[in-house]
Motif scaffolding. Structure first.
Motif, short mmCIF file in Angstrom:
data_model
loop_
_atom_site.label_atom_id
_atom_site.label_comp_id
_atom_site.label_asym_id
_atom_site.label_seq_id
_atom_site.Cartn_x
_atom_site.Cartn_y
_atom_site.Cartn_z
N SER A 1 10.90 -52.86 21.64
CA SER A 1 12.04 -52.02 21.26
C SER A 1 12.01 -51.75 19.76
O SER A 1 12.08 -52.69 18.96
CB SER A 1 13.36 -52.69 21.64
N ILE A 2 11.87 -50.48 19.40
CA ILE A 2 11.88 -50.09 17.99
C ILE A 2 13.32 -49.77 17.62
O ILE A 2 13.93 -48.87 18.21
CB ILE A 2 11.00 -48.85 17.73
N PRO A 3 13.93 -50.47 16.67
CA PRO A 3 15.35 -50.26 16.38
C PRO A 3 15.63 -48.92 15.72
O PRO A 3 14.81 -48.39 14.96
CB PRO A 3 15.68 -51.42 15.43
N ALA A 4 16.80 -48.36 16.00
CA ALA A 4 17.22 -47.11 15.37
C ALA A 4 17.33 -47.31 13.86
O ALA A 4 17.82 -48.34 13.39
CB ALA A 4 18.57 -46.67 15.94
N GLY A 5 16.84 -46.32 13.11
CA GLY A 5 16.94 -46.37 11.65
C GLY A 5 15.73 -46.92 10.95
O GLY A 5 15.69 -46.95 9.72
N ILE A 6 14.72 -47.34 11.70
CA ILE A 6 13.53 -47.91 11.06
C ILE A 6 12.81 -46.83 10.27
O ILE A 6 12.84 -45.65 10.62
CB ILE A 6 12.61 -48.56 12.10
N ASP A 7 12.15 -47.21 9.18
CA ASP A 7 11.48 -46.24 8.31
C ASP A 7 9.98 -46.41 8.37
O ASP A 7 9.47 -47.46 8.82
CB ASP A 7 11.97 -46.41 6.86
N GLN B 1 27.91 -38.62 7.63
CA GLN B 1 27.62 -39.41 8.85
C GLN B 1 26.73 -38.65 9.84
O GLN B 1 26.79 -38.88 11.04
CB GLN B 1 28.93 -39.81 9.54
N LYS B 2 25.85 -37.78 9.33
CA LYS B 2 24.92 -37.07 10.20
C LYS B 2 23.46 -37.45 9.91
O LYS B 2 22.54 -36.85 10.45
CB LYS B 2 25.09 -35.55 10.03
N GLY B 3 23.28 -38.46 9.06
CA GLY B 3 21.93 -38.86 8.69
C GLY B 3 21.39 -39.95 9.61
O GLY B 3 21.63 -39.94 10.83
N VAL B 4 20.68 -40.90 9.04
CA VAL B 4 19.99 -41.95 9.80
C VAL B 4 20.92 -43.14 10.01
O VAL B 4 21.55 -43.61 9.06
CB VAL B 4 18.72 -42.40 9.05
N PRO B 5 21.00 -43.67 11.24
CA PRO B 5 21.80 -44.88 11.46
C PRO B 5 21.23 -46.07 10.70
O PRO B 5 20.01 -46.19 10.54
CB PRO B 5 21.70 -45.10 12.97
N TYR B 6 22.11 -46.94 10.25
CA TYR B 6 21.67 -48.17 9.59
C TYR B 6 21.08 -49.10 10.64
O TYR B 6 21.62 -49.22 11.74
CB TYR B 6 22.84 -48.85 8.87
N VAL B 7 19.97 -49.76 10.28
CA VAL B 7 19.34 -50.70 11.21
C VAL B 7 20.33 -51.82 11.55
O VAL B 7 20.96 -52.39 10.66
CB VAL B 7 18.05 -51.29 10.61
N ASN B 8 20.48 -52.11 12.84
CA ASN B 8 21.37 -53.15 13.35
C ASN B 8 22.86 -52.84 13.11
O ASN B 8 23.70 -53.73 13.20
CB ASN B 8 21.03 -54.52 12.75
N ASN B 9 23.17 -51.58 12.78
CA ASN B 9 24.57 -51.17 12.62
C ASN B 9 24.66 -49.67 12.88
O ASN B 9 24.85 -48.87 11.97
CB ASN B 9 25.08 -51.52 11.22
N SER B 10 24.50 -49.29 14.15
CA SER B 10 24.41 -47.88 14.50
C SER B 10 25.70 -47.11 14.26
O SER B 10 25.70 -45.88 14.26
CB SER B 10 23.99 -47.74 15.97
#
Length: 381
Positions: free
Chosen positions: A228-234, A320-329
């Protein structure tokens, strides 16, 4: 000791090399000469042992310091009198006599700083890379990752003995992997602990090796794992999956699987942290009169009202339309877009005439920057 090669030469590194350089060189050579890669090749097997011996010393800061000072004699009990006593002009040059014998015998009087071969050892980390799209990096995704790792042989359970047999306790060392030897130096006798040469420090003797792993107790396998690749990863960030790497030895823990994420570029957005940046084209009329335009987001277009008289290069923000923070969507960055006013080209004569009429109607009063620029230019200082 004359036939033993310099450890730095064995690994192909300079003496001033740092720990990472030494580790990388070891891994490359260990893979090249590993028995699994060279079945039945005695020369490769000898090289593999030589590489492991060199790394065992150079990866240990204390051993490395002794080796840099005394060479192979630091770990050869028989070198005591020649290299240790006469070579340094007697005991008068040292404040602590225990340090002298510690340098020769690996830990002083009766001790040993050497890591025992049968001690629990953590498994090696395994490295892999996964490629994902820009959108997958923003919203998260599950990907299959294929990698190679070393694990316990399923046939022998990691003990190296053929099915139906068990390794025997080494009689020479009683299973400890070490033996006590007496060294003589300057008419005095000292005891030290050395690795047992019968079992090579393992404490076990394998009379009938397992055919599947050729007595090593371990095999190399290819494995596929859904990750699982978390949302917000760079791009370039890593994910560490604990205990998914190579199996440990002698009861030691497994290493980790370390995955580097490569993110493909987006054709509109540029990312900086959790914010997204892009350019949005405007017509002259839209910039002049104001307009409701479509602004791209990762969820689709969003309406946005451009105010009258918007200038080239003006930036606006969609919160609030950018990238979600990792572990805090629930928390996201912003989209920041810059307007690029497009000047029309290829006007026909009718269009040119209308543009001239428009310019004459505006005069100078509607161009504060232009009139102010020339005013400042000719102001007396």
């Amino acid at each position: 000791m004359a036939d033993k090669r310099d450890y730095y030469e064995v690994l192909g590194v300079a003496r001033e090399s740092d720990d990472d350089t030494i580790k990388k060189a070891y891994r490359k050579l260990a893979k090249k000469y590993h028995p699994d890669m060279n079945p039945g090749d005695k020369e490769a097997e000898a090289k593999f042992k030589e590489v492991n011996e060199a790394y065992d010393v150079l990866s240990d800061s204390e051993k490395k310091a002794k080796y840099d000072q005394f060479g192979h004699a630091a770990f050869d009990p028989s070198a005591g009198g020649g290299a240790g006593y006469g070579g340094f002009g007697g005991f008068g040059d040292f404040g602590d006599i225990g340090d002298i014998f510690g340098s020769f015998f690996g830990g002083g009087f009766g001790g040993s700083s050497s890591r025992r071969a049968n001690a629990p050892t953590r498994g090696e980390d395994v490295y892999a890379r996964v490629n994902i799209t820009f959108e997958e990096a923003v919203f998260g995704v599950k990907k299959d990752v294929t990698f190679s790792k070393v694990q316990k042989c399923p046939d022998c359970g990691g003990n190296g003995a053929a099915k139906g047999t068990q390794p025997q306790t080494c009689k020479a060392c009683g299973g400890s992997g070490q033996k006590r030897v007496t060294q003589r130096l300057g008419g005095m006798a000292f005891q030290s602990t050395v690795t047992c040469n019968e079992c090579r420090g393992t404490g076990k003797i394998i009379k009938d090796p397992c055919q599947n792993c050729r007595g090593t107790g371990y095999i190399k396998i290819n494995k596929k794992l859904a990750v699982s690749i978390p949302a917000g990863i760079d791009d370039g960030e890593r994910i560490a999956l604990r205990a998914q790497g190579c199996d440990g030895r002698n009861g030691g823990p497994a290493g980790d699987l370390v995955i580097t994420v490569s993110v493909r570029k987006h054709n509109i957005f540029e990312r900086d942290g959790y914010n997204l940046y892009c350019e949005v084209p405007l017509t002259v009329a839209e910039a002049t009169l104001g307009a409701e335009i479509d602004v791209p987001t990762l969820e689709g277009n969003q309406k946005f009202t451009i105010p009258e008289g918007t200038q080239q290069g003006t930036s606006f923000t969609l919160r609030q339309k950018g990238v979600p923070y990792v572990n805090n969507s629930s928390r996201r960055g912003d989209i920041i877009f810059t307007v690029n006013v497009e000047i029309p080209r290829g006007l026909n004569e009718k269009q040119r005439e209308k543009m001239r009429e428009f310019a004459d109607a505006c005069g100078e009063s509607n161009y504060s920057k232009k009139s102010g620029f020339f005013k400042r230019m000719f102001d007396k200082k």
